[in-house]
Design a protein around this motif. Structure first.
Motif, short mmCIF file in Angstrom:
data_model
loop_
_atom_site.label_atom_id
_atom_site.label_comp_id
_atom_site.label_asym_id
_atom_site.label_seq_id
_atom_site.Cartn_x
_atom_site.Cartn_y
_atom_site.Cartn_z
N ILE A 122 0.84 -1.21 0.00
CA ILE A 122 0.00 0.00 0.00
C ILE A 122 0.87 1.25 0.00
CG2 ILE A 122 -1.64 1.34 1.37
CD1 ILE A 122 -2.90 -1.25 2.28
N MET A 123 1.93 1.27 0.79
CA MET A 123 2.82 2.43 0.84
C MET A 123 3.46 2.69 -0.52
SD MET A 123 4.61 1.82 4.56
CE MET A 123 5.67 3.27 4.47
N ASP A 198 0.91 8.57 9.82
CA ASP A 198 -0.40 8.62 10.48
C ASP A 198 -1.21 7.36 10.17
OD1 ASP A 198 0.16 11.05 11.58
OD2 ASP A 198 -0.87 12.22 10.05
N TRP A 199 -1.18 6.94 8.91
CA TRP A 199 -1.94 5.75 8.53
C TRP A 199 -1.38 4.50 9.21
CZ3 TRP A 199 -0.12 1.56 5.56
CH2 TRP A 199 -1.10 0.61 5.25
N MET A 200 -0.06 4.41 9.34
CA MET A 200 0.56 3.23 9.95
C MET A 200 0.25 3.13 11.45
SD MET A 200 4.30 3.06 8.11
CE MET A 200 4.79 1.62 9.04
N ALA A 201 -0.16 4.25 12.06
CA ALA A 201 -0.52 4.21 13.48
C ALA A 201 -1.91 3.63 13.71
CB ALA A 201 -0.44 5.62 14.08
N THR A 270 -6.26 -2.52 5.20
CA THR A 270 -6.82 -1.57 4.24
C THR A 270 -7.81 -0.63 4.89
OG1 THR A 270 -6.58 -3.24 2.49
CG2 THR A 270 -8.01 -1.36 2.02
N ALA A 271 -8.64 -1.15 5.78
CA ALA A 271 -9.72 -0.35 6.37
C ALA A 271 -9.24 0.59 7.46
CB ALA A 271 -10.81 -1.28 6.91
N VAL A 272 -8.38 0.12 8.35
CA VAL A 272 -8.03 0.93 9.52
C VAL A 272 -6.52 1.05 9.74
CG1 VAL A 272 -10.17 0.26 10.65
CG2 VAL A 272 -8.09 -1.01 11.16
N GLY A 273 -5.70 0.44 8.88
CA GLY A 273 -4.27 0.43 9.14
C GLY A 273 -3.89 -0.73 10.04
N PRO A 274 -2.62 -0.87 10.36
CA PRO A 274 -2.18 -2.00 11.19
C PRO A 274 -2.64 -1.88 12.63
CG PRO A 274 -0.36 -0.48 10.80
CD PRO A 274 -1.50 0.00 9.95
N LEU A 275 -3.09 -2.98 13.21
CA LEU A 275 -3.47 -3.04 14.62
C LEU A 275 -2.42 -3.90 15.32
CD1 LEU A 275 -7.33 -3.54 14.26
CD2 LEU A 275 -6.09 -1.43 14.75
N THR A 276 -1.34 -3.24 15.70
CA THR A 276 -0.16 -3.94 16.21
C THR A 276 -0.47 -4.76 17.46
OG1 THR A 276 1.17 -2.11 15.38
CG2 THR A 276 2.24 -3.61 16.90
N PHE A 277 -0.01 -6.01 17.44
CA PHE A 277 -0.04 -6.91 18.60
C PHE A 277 -1.45 -7.44 18.92
CE2 PHE A 277 1.42 -7.84 23.14
CZ PHE A 277 2.24 -8.86 22.74
#
Length: 354
Positions: A122-123, A198-201, A270-277
């Motif tokens: 995506i980036m 911002d998107w990656m957060a 795609t919808a919300v970005g990464p949800l880490t962990f």
């Protein structure tokens, strides 16, 4: 449907067709659904506009509602709640699948490199084609995740490769892709770099009903998919060799599980970005609430993931609404303490048993 007991003495519910559910797992699922309903009701009243669940119910029954209140409820808050649940369900479900596949409680879409494959693709697309349509972004996310999944299958070999080999190869691929993502953030123009950061957060800021409509078929497919791969995953928990000896076709079930996890993870990214962990947090917390295997474990993990994201969004829009906070950070503030408490209580429970 009738109450019975399994061979280990635990209470179960027997359904027609031979399907059986642990009574404890069923009660836990109902409790988690209750928590979701409560958090959703609470979340409708969080924000700068003074409105909430009561106004929404009255509007549904024909009572007039101000334009500002209607916009806050129908256009902003409800889409965030629904999309947050769908994204949390997907990431947690993917994490639970990969943990059974690798027999490692730390496995999740991020550790396998699946999320990073989607993010990096995506980036690259957003750098090369800044005005790319959402459909192309979604295809890029799925393509990147599937590319990583295919690389894992090809690099670790055939049926006799272990889950640990897949996990280690996934970590190696994730490291390479993270380096590429870091280079993109460093060397792209400042405005593009800030937007990507911002998107990656992670964010539910762009939640909308069209996005939910695109996500909903995947959610429904995941409910059916649990029945297809749930039994195989329950056997994978016993070990790779045991799965083969019990007749599980590792040659087709492993790629199917990986593809399933890729699609779920890619849709969420795609919808919300990464949800880490989250893929690690949710299954472990669900296991503390009600230990389960196979299909029950997948359902409980998905529900727990949805709860964590809705709660994180409520935190970001409630007590901390005056301080802009990405959903990923709010999720960490809520999920990690719960994770630590669950692990500690599990350790104490084991000590009491011994």
């Amino acid at each position: 449907m009738k109450l019975d007991r399994a061979t280990d003495g635990k209470a179960i519910v027997r359904l027609t067709g031979g399907l059986q559910l642990g009574l404890g797992n069923l009660l836990a699922a109902l409790a988690l659904i209750g928590v979701i309903v409560y958090l959703a009701a609470l979340s409708t009243g969080l924000g700068n506009t003074d409105t909430g669940l009561l106004d929404l119910v009255q509007w549904l029954f024909g009572e007039p509602l101000g334009d500002e209140q209607l916009y806050a409820l129908w256009t902003v808050r409800l889409p965030r709640i629904v999309l947050g649940f769908l994204a949390g369900w997907s990431v947690a479900l993917a994490g639970a699948m990969l943990q059974s596949l690798a027999r490692n409680p730390l496995a999740d879409p991020g550790l396998f490199g699946l999320s990073q494959g989607s993010m990096t693709t995506i980036m690259l697309l957003l750098v090369l084609v800044p005005g790319a349509p959402k459909v192309l972004i979604a295809l890029a996310a799925v393509g990147g995740g599937l590319g990583v999944g295919l690389a894992l299958i090809l690099l670790v070999g055939g049926e006799r490769s272990s889950g640990l080999a897949i996990l280690l190869m996934g970590i190696a691929i994730e490291t390479v892709l993270s380096s590429i993502a870091a280079m993109l953030l460093l060397y792209t123009p400042t405005q593009t770099s800030v937007a990507l950061a911002d998107w990656m957060a992670g964010s539910l800021f762009q939640a909308s009903w069209p996005t939910i409509a695109n996500f909903l078929p995947l959610f429904l497919a995941s409910l059916a998919g649990i029945f297809l791969v749930g039994r195989a995953l329950g056997v994978y928990d016993l070990g790779h060799q045991m799965a083969m000896s019990l007749g599980v076709s590792v040659g087709w079930s492993r790629p199917l599980i990986l593809i399933f996890a890729v699609v779920l993870s890619s849709a969420s990214v795609t919808a919300v970005g990464p949800l880490t962990f989250l893929g690690v947090l949710a299954p472990q917390i669900a296991a503390f609430v009600s230990p389960a295997t196979g299909r029950a474990r997948l359902y409980l993990s998905g529900l727990t993931g949805g709860i964590l994201v809705i709660a994180a969004d409520a935190l970001a829009r409630g007590p901390l609404r005056d301080m802009p906070m990405p959903i990923g950070l709010a999720l960490t503030l809520i999920g990690v303490p719960l994770f630590i408490i669950a692990l500690r209580l599990q350790a104490l429970r084991r000590l009491q048993l011994h």
